[in-house]
Design a protein around this motif. Sequence first.
Motif, PDB file in Angstrom:
ATOM      1  N   VAL A  48       0.868  -1.183   0.000  1.00 36.81           N
ATOM      2  CA  VAL A  48       0.000   0.000   0.000  1.00 36.81           C
ATOM      3  C   VAL A  48       0.903   1.231   0.000  1.00 36.81           C
ATOM      4  CG1 VAL A  48      -1.961  -1.114   1.126  1.00 36.81           C
ATOM      5  CG2 VAL A  48      -0.218  -0.044   2.518  1.00 36.81           C
ATOM      6  N   THR A  49       0.384   2.341  -0.466  1.00 34.25           N
ATOM      7  CA  THR A  49       1.185   3.554  -0.550  1.00 34.25           C
ATOM      8  C   THR A  49       0.396   4.765  -0.081  1.00 34.25           C
ATOM      9  OG1 THR A  49       0.498   3.948  -2.833  1.00 34.25           O
ATOM     10  CG2 THR A  49       2.536   2.694  -2.519  1.00 34.25           C
ATOM     11  N   ASP A  50       1.120   5.837   0.124  1.00 32.38           N
ATOM     12  CA  ASP A  50       0.600   7.172   0.387  1.00 32.38           C
ATOM     13  C   ASP A  50      -0.499   7.196   1.447  1.00 32.38           C
ATOM     14  OD1 ASP A  50       0.740   9.940  -0.007  1.00 32.38           O
ATOM     15  OD2 ASP A  50      -0.906   9.893  -1.452  1.00 32.38           O
ATOM     16  N   VAL A  51      -1.713   7.596   1.084  1.00 30.61           N
ATOM     17  CA  VAL A  51      -2.801   7.775   2.045  1.00 30.61           C
ATOM     18  C   VAL A  51      -3.122   6.468   2.769  1.00 30.61           C
ATOM     19  CG1 VAL A  51      -5.243   8.397   2.288  1.00 30.61           C
ATOM     20  CG2 VAL A  51      -3.774   9.724   0.780  1.00 30.61           C
ATOM     21  N   GLU A  52      -3.175   5.371   2.039  1.00 30.07           N
ATOM     22  CA  GLU A  52      -3.461   4.076   2.676  1.00 30.07           C
ATOM     23  C   GLU A  52      -2.341   3.681   3.629  1.00 30.07           C
ATOM     24  OE1 GLU A  52      -6.177   1.935   2.844  1.00 30.07           O
ATOM     25  OE2 GLU A  52      -7.161   3.655   1.942  1.00 30.07           O
ATOM     26  N   SER A  53      -1.101   3.933   3.262  1.00 30.66           N
ATOM     27  CA  SER A  53       0.016   3.632   4.162  1.00 30.66           C
ATOM     28  C   SER A  53      -0.123   4.409   5.466  1.00 30.66           C
ATOM     29  CB  SER A  53       1.354   4.010   3.522  1.00 30.66           C
ATOM     30  OG  SER A  53       1.718   3.112   2.520  1.00 30.66           O
ATOM     31  N   ARG A  54      -0.389   5.680   5.351  1.00 29.91           N
ATOM     32  CA  ARG A  54      -0.508   6.531   6.544  1.00 29.91           C
ATOM     33  C   ARG A  54      -1.679   6.076   7.420  1.00 29.91           C
ATOM     34  NH1 ARG A  54       2.658  11.300   4.784  1.00 29.91           N
ATOM     35  NH2 ARG A  54       2.853  11.069   2.552  1.00 29.91           N
ATOM     36  N   ARG A  55      -2.781   5.742   6.785  1.00 30.29           N
ATOM     37  CA  ARG A  55      -3.951   5.278   7.529  1.00 30.29           C
ATOM     38  C   ARG A  55      -3.645   3.983   8.273  1.00 30.29           C
ATOM     39  NH1 ARG A  55      -7.824   1.582   7.192  1.00 30.29           N
ATOM     40  NH2 ARG A  55      -7.066   0.752   5.218  1.00 30.29           N
ATOM     41  N   ILE A  56      -3.045   3.040   7.569  1.00 34.22           N
ATOM     42  CA  ILE A  56      -2.756   1.732   8.153  1.00 34.22           C
ATOM     43  C   ILE A  56      -1.735   1.840   9.280  1.00 34.22           C
ATOM     44  CG2 ILE A  56      -1.627  -0.476   7.623  1.00 34.22           C
ATOM     45  CD1 ILE A  56      -3.223  -0.366   4.920  1.00 34.22           C
ATOM     46  N   GLU A  57      -0.766   2.727   9.122  1.00 34.73           N
ATOM     47  CA  GLU A  57       0.233   2.882  10.186  1.00 34.73           C
ATOM     48  C   GLU A  57      -0.382   3.389  11.488  1.00 34.73           C
ATOM     49  OE1 GLU A  57       3.969   4.740   9.605  1.00 34.73           O
ATOM     50  OE2 GLU A  57       4.253   3.848   7.624  1.00 34.73           O
ATOM     51  N   GLN A  58      -1.519   4.038  11.404  1.00 33.20           N
ATOM     52  CA  GLN A  58      -2.148   4.606  12.592  1.00 33.20           C
ATOM     53  C   GLN A  58      -3.116   3.645  13.285  1.00 33.20           C
ATOM     54  OE1 GLN A  58      -1.004   7.636  13.703  1.00 33.20           O
ATOM     55  NE2 GLN A  58       0.400   7.216  12.023  1.00 33.20           N
ATOM     56  N   GLN A  59      -3.389   2.508  12.675  1.00 33.88           N
ATOM     57  CA  GLN A  59      -4.368   1.592  13.268  1.00 33.88           C
ATOM     58  C   GLN A  59      -3.675   0.354  13.828  1.00 33.88           C
ATOM     59  OE1 GLN A  59      -7.016   0.884   9.976  1.00 33.88           O
ATOM     60  NE2 GLN A  59      -5.885  -0.894   9.236  1.00 33.88           N
ATOM     61  N   PRO A  60      -4.348  -0.347  14.746  1.00 33.21           N
ATOM     62  CA  PRO A  60      -3.756  -1.574  15.306  1.00 33.21           C
ATOM     63  C   PRO A  60      -3.586  -2.653  14.239  1.00 33.21           C
ATOM     64  CG  PRO A  60      -5.675  -0.844  16.591  1.00 33.21           C
ATOM     65  CD  PRO A  60      -5.627  -0.005  15.349  1.00 33.21           C
ATOM     66  N   ASP A  61      -2.595  -3.518  14.432  1.00 36.41           N
ATOM     67  CA  ASP A  61      -2.320  -4.589  13.472  1.00 36.41           C
ATOM     68  C   ASP A  61      -3.502  -5.525  13.283  1.00 36.41           C
ATOM     69  OD1 ASP A  61       0.193  -3.572  13.072  1.00 36.41           O
ATOM     70  OD2 ASP A  61       1.248  -5.171  14.136  1.00 36.41           O
ATOM     71  N   ASN A  62      -4.286  -5.779  14.337  1.00 33.35           N
ATOM     72  CA  ASN A  62      -5.419  -6.694  14.176  1.00 33.35           C
ATOM     73  C   ASN A  62      -6.476  -6.123  13.235  1.00 33.35           C
ATOM     74  OD1 ASN A  62      -6.227  -4.770  16.109  1.00 33.35           O
ATOM     75  ND2 ASN A  62      -7.587  -6.214  17.130  1.00 33.35           N
ATOM     76  N   VAL A  63      -6.620  -4.807  13.189  1.00 34.69           N
ATOM     77  CA  VAL A  63      -7.554  -4.178  12.241  1.00 34.69           C
ATOM     78  C   VAL A  63      -7.022  -4.329  10.818  1.00 34.69           C
ATOM     79  CG1 VAL A  63      -8.614  -1.981  11.534  1.00 34.69           C
ATOM     80  CG2 VAL A  63      -8.436  -2.558  13.967  1.00 34.69           C
ATOM     81  N   THR A  64      -5.739  -4.088  10.647  1.00 32.04           N
ATOM     82  CA  THR A  64      -5.111  -4.249   9.329  1.00 32.04           C
ATOM     83  C   THR A  64      -5.233  -5.693   8.863  1.00 32.04           C
ATOM     84  OG1 THR A  64      -3.569  -2.462   9.830  1.00 32.04           O
ATOM     85  CG2 THR A  64      -2.969  -3.956   8.035  1.00 32.04           C
ATOM     86  N   MET A  65      -4.991  -6.629   9.756  1.00 31.08           N
ATOM     87  CA  MET A  65      -5.079  -8.050   9.410  1.00 31.08           C
ATOM     88  C   MET A  65      -6.502  -8.395   8.959  1.00 31.08           C
ATOM     89  SD  MET A  65      -4.240 -11.466  11.701  1.00 31.08           S
ATOM     90  CE  MET A  65      -2.624 -10.937  12.188  1.00 31.08           C
ATOM     91  N   ALA A  66      -7.498  -7.909   9.678  1.00 24.26           N
ATOM     92  CA  ALA A  66      -8.897  -8.194   9.319  1.00 24.26           C
ATOM     93  C   ALA A  66      -9.239  -7.591   7.959  1.00 24.26           C
ATOM     94  CB  ALA A  66      -9.832  -7.674  10.403  1.00 24.26           C
ATOM     95  N   GLU A  67      -8.789  -6.374   7.698  1.00 23.31           N
ATOM     96  CA  GLU A  67      -9.060  -5.746   6.402  1.00 23.31           C
ATOM     97  C   GLU A  67      -8.414  -6.544   5.272  1.00 23.31           C
ATOM     98  OE1 GLU A  67      -9.308  -1.034   7.820  1.00 23.31           O
ATOM     99  OE2 GLU A  67      -7.548  -1.742   6.706  1.00 23.31           O
ATOM    100  N   ALA A  68      -7.150  -6.901   5.450  1.00 28.02           N
ATOM    101  CA  ALA A  68      -6.415  -7.624   4.402  1.00 28.02           C
ATOM    102  C   ALA A  68      -7.037  -8.990   4.142  1.00 28.02           C
ATOM    103  CB  ALA A  68      -4.945  -7.765   4.787  1.00 28.02           C
ATOM    104  N   VAL A  69      -7.380  -9.715   5.178  1.00 26.54           N
ATOM    105  CA  VAL A  69      -8.018 -11.033   5.005  1.00 26.54           C
ATOM    106  C   VAL A  69      -9.375 -10.864   4.326  1.00 26.54           C
ATOM    107  CG1 VAL A  69      -8.986 -13.019   6.223  1.00 26.54           C
ATOM    108  CG2 VAL A  69      -6.722 -12.147   6.854  1.00 26.54           C
ATOM    109  N   GLY A  70     -10.091  -9.808   4.661  1.00 22.43           N
ATOM    110  CA  GLY A  70     -11.364  -9.528   3.985  1.00 22.43           C
ATOM    111  C   GLY A  70     -11.186  -9.325   2.492  1.00 22.43           C
ATOM    112  N   VAL A  71     -10.131  -8.614   2.126  1.00 28.69           N
ATOM    113  CA  VAL A  71      -9.821  -8.416   0.698  1.00 28.69           C
ATOM    114  C   VAL A  71      -9.522  -9.760   0.040  1.00 28.69           C
ATOM    115  CG1 VAL A  71      -8.093  -7.473  -0.892  1.00 28.69           C
ATOM    116  CG2 VAL A  71      -9.088  -6.012   0.875  1.00 28.69           C
ATOM    117  N   LEU A  72      -8.727 -10.590   0.704  1.00 31.40           N
ATOM    118  CA  LEU A  72      -8.402 -11.904   0.137  1.00 31.40           C
ATOM    119  C   LEU A  72      -9.658 -12.767  -0.028  1.00 31.40           C
ATOM    120  CD1 LEU A  72      -5.104 -12.525   2.094  1.00 31.40           C
ATOM    121  CD2 LEU A  72      -5.320 -12.274  -0.400  1.00 31.40           C
TER     122      LEU A  72
END
Length: 186
Positions: free
Chosen positions: A55-79
């Motif tokens: 991920v880049t730019d705006v998405e990178s900044r957003r993801i860096e600010q959230q807990p890893d478990n939220v990022t993991m759930a989003e990514a698995v949802g995409v998959l």
Amino acid sequence: MGVYTKIFLEFPRKFWPTGPGKQFFVYASSRRGYYGMWQSFEQEYPGANVLMVTVTDVESRRIEQQPDNVTMAEAVGVLRNMFPDRDVPDATDIYVPRWWSNRFFKGSYSNWPVGVNRYEYDQLRAPVGGRVYFTGEHTSERYNGYVHGAYLAGLDSADILMNKVLNNVEFKARPKYDDEQKAEEE
């Protein structure tokens, strides 16, 4: 400074396609940059069951600010959206580098604007106080933003340092404009 985040997810088993021509896959979302570029490491690390998403730019900044478990759930949802006919398990581990949030880095790689010339590169790598030397991809005029740029810049900096130590030759930044170079040579 550009922000480019490589998120690594480990799974209990493979569920994605593997084999020749199947190392990379793309997710098309109406949301710009939302977990779009995926890479399997099966070829490099057989049995590791690791996927990387970029991920880049705006998405990178957003993801860096959230807990890893939220990022993991989003990514698995995409998959699960990408592979609706497969049993996509929950990820067992995640690694999210936070280069932009780190006060010592504030980004992932240099992203020079149009018009920057060799003078600016030389100013960045010029020794400070005669004792502190800087190097890295950001000081590579030809390959900034790339690993081999960091490597080559390191070799250049080693040459500069060795010239100082062995020959007492000071680093001299090149002039900003070519006509200054010609005037110095005359």
